[in-house]
Design an enzyme around this catalytic site. Structure first.
Site, PDB file in Angstrom:
ATOM      1  CG  HIS A 116      -0.378   0.370   2.506  1.00 14.94           C
ATOM      2  ND1 HIS A 116      -1.119   0.846   3.570  1.00 14.94           N
ATOM      3  CD2 HIS A 116       0.896   0.350   2.963  1.00 14.94           C
ATOM      4  CE1 HIS A 116      -0.347   1.087   4.607  1.00 14.94           C
ATOM      5  NE2 HIS A 116       0.883   0.799   4.274  1.00 14.94           N
ATOM      6  CB  CYS A 127       3.446   6.313   4.991  1.00 12.60           C
ATOM      7  SG  CYS A 127       3.977   5.524   6.530  1.00 12.60           S
ATOM      8  CG  HIS A 131       5.250   1.191   2.511  1.00 10.19           C
ATOM      9  ND1 HIS A 131       4.526   2.298   2.088  1.00 10.19           N
ATOM     10  CD2 HIS A 131       4.780   0.887   3.758  1.00 10.19           C
ATOM     11  CE1 HIS A 131       3.677   2.647   3.037  1.00 10.19           C
ATOM     12  NE2 HIS A 131       3.804   1.813   4.056  1.00 10.19           N
ATOM     13  CG  HIS A 133       3.029  -2.643   6.660  1.00 12.96           C
ATOM     14  ND1 HIS A 133       4.071  -2.203   7.435  1.00 12.96           N
ATOM     15  CD2 HIS A 133       2.479  -1.522   6.110  1.00 12.96           C
ATOM     16  CE1 HIS A 133       4.164  -0.885   7.366  1.00 12.96           C
ATOM     17  NE2 HIS A 133       3.209  -0.447   6.571  1.00 12.96           N
ATOM     18  CG  HIS A 165       0.364 -12.522  -1.547  1.00 11.56           C
ATOM     19  ND1 HIS A 165       1.466 -12.055  -0.858  1.00 11.56           N
ATOM     20  CD2 HIS A 165       0.245 -13.849  -1.235  1.00 11.56           C
ATOM     21  CE1 HIS A 165       1.994 -13.058  -0.172  1.00 11.56           C
ATOM     22  NE2 HIS A 165       1.272 -14.147  -0.371  1.00 11.56           N
ATOM     23  CD  GLU A 204       0.173   0.881   9.023  1.00 13.50           C
ATOM     24  OE1 GLU A 204       1.328   1.351   9.087  1.00 13.50           O
ATOM     25  OE2 GLU A 204      -0.772   1.479   8.505  1.00 13.50           O
TER      26      GLU A 204
END
Length: 336
Positions: A116, A127, A131, A133, A165, A204
């Site tokens: 995201h 952010c 990237h 998580h 995914h 997160e």
């Protein structure tokens, strides 16, 4: 007015037999949250240890006719003889909570892997870059209406398939996938699928997350610090590796999609953290005493002007013992 609760924990290894499962074993953890007076805590900790002792390296089914999580948690809370809430984790990903108000909950911890980015953060904010998580999710439901299997086998699998995914920003409703937005989105998706849905948590990282119960947004940020404290009247010191959990409550900014940026929480706490970490706590300017409750009150006094959304501080001086200081509202979950 501030409300202070003490957190006492214990662990044990035990086998049990459950219908449809047969005999098997777990590493159990239990945490009691109580408003008991400080001078009663050593005895209460001993009582909790005595309550779990018959089960340690034994078979729960030989002691309780019903060896389920709820039955075991009720037994332990009654054995403590002290009003409070009790959290029993029967495995790393599941357990039950007995609330101080008498309500009982079952929960399941799960995760998914996804990418995201946050489109509205200022230029240069990390952010804003693409990237990802390994997102943690906790789903909590009223035990009167739902079971673990309802969460594990029915409610969660379709959402896992939708999220795992994936690039979250492409999913309708997640164009700005902050943890607060994701917690609310998951709550909305789960509500028609899971009777008695109580709240959802999204993590997160291991140190930060959010919670939504259909009405209120709450977030938390954790940090560790290493400090010395007086040990006896002779002036000797001992030390602890402390865990502090800062909990915030507030409305979500319509543009940013968060109560407060986790990075901002950490930055505002940083000057206070520097005074705590690798220092003797009894030397803090203005502190009343060096016990966990007094340290939490000191942190509140220093941090509240910087973080008006602050609603609760949990401070653990060991994995088994700590304090929870609430200023307004309350986090629904003790968060083992």
């Amino acid at each position: 007015m501030n409300a202070r609760h003490h957190l006492l924990g214990a662990g044990f290894e035990a086998a049990r037999s459950l219908p449809g499962v047969g005999e098997h074993g777990h590493s159990f953890r239990v945490q009691l949250r109580t408003a008991a007076l400080p001078d009663t805590l050593p005895a209460l900790q001993n009582t909790l240890q005595q309550a779990v002792a018959p089960f340690h390296y034994g078979n729960i089914s030989q002691h309780l006719a019903d060896a389920s999580d709820l039955s075991l948690a009720r037994h332990l809370l009654a054995a403590c003889g002290q009003p409070g809430s009790l959290h029993l984790a029967s495995a790393p990903d599941r357990g039950v909570l007995l609330g101080e108000d008498g309500r009982e909950y079952v929960y399941f911890d799960t995760r998914f892997e996804a990418a995201h980015q946050l489109p509205h953060v200022p230029p240069g904010h990390k952010c804003g870059r693409l990237h990802g998580h390994g997102f943690g999710v906790r789903i909590v439901a009223d035990a009167r209406h739902a079971s673990l299997n309802d969460i594990l086998l029915q409610a969660w699998p379709p959402l896992f398939a939708q999220l795992n995914h994936r690039y979250l920003n492409d999913i309708p409703g997640l164009d700005n996938p902050t943890s607060e937005v994701m917690a609310a989105w998951l709550y909305q998706q789960l509500q028609p699928r899971l009777a008695g849905l109580a709240w959802v948590e999204v993590r997160e990282t291991h140190t930060a997350g959010s919670q939504f119960d259909g009405h209120t947004y709450r977030i938390w940020k954790e940090q560790h610090f290493e400090s010395a404290v007086p040990f006896d009247a002779a002036g000797n010191y001992t030390g602890h590796s402390y865990l502090i959990r800062l909990m915030l409550q507030g409305s979500v900014d319509r543009v940013m999609g968060w109560v407060l940026d986790f990075g901002d929480v950490k930055d505002r706490f940083k000057p206070i953290y520097r005074q705590l970490d690798h220092n003797p706590l009894d030397k803090l300017s203005g502190i009343r005493a060096a016990d966990a409750g007094s340290v939490a009150e000191w942190v509140h006094g220093e941090l509240k002007p910087l973080v008006p959304e602050l609603s609760r501080i949990d401070l653990m001086e060991t994995p088994e013992q700590g304090v929870s200081l609430t200023f307004r509202g309350d986090m629904q979950w003790p968060l083992l």
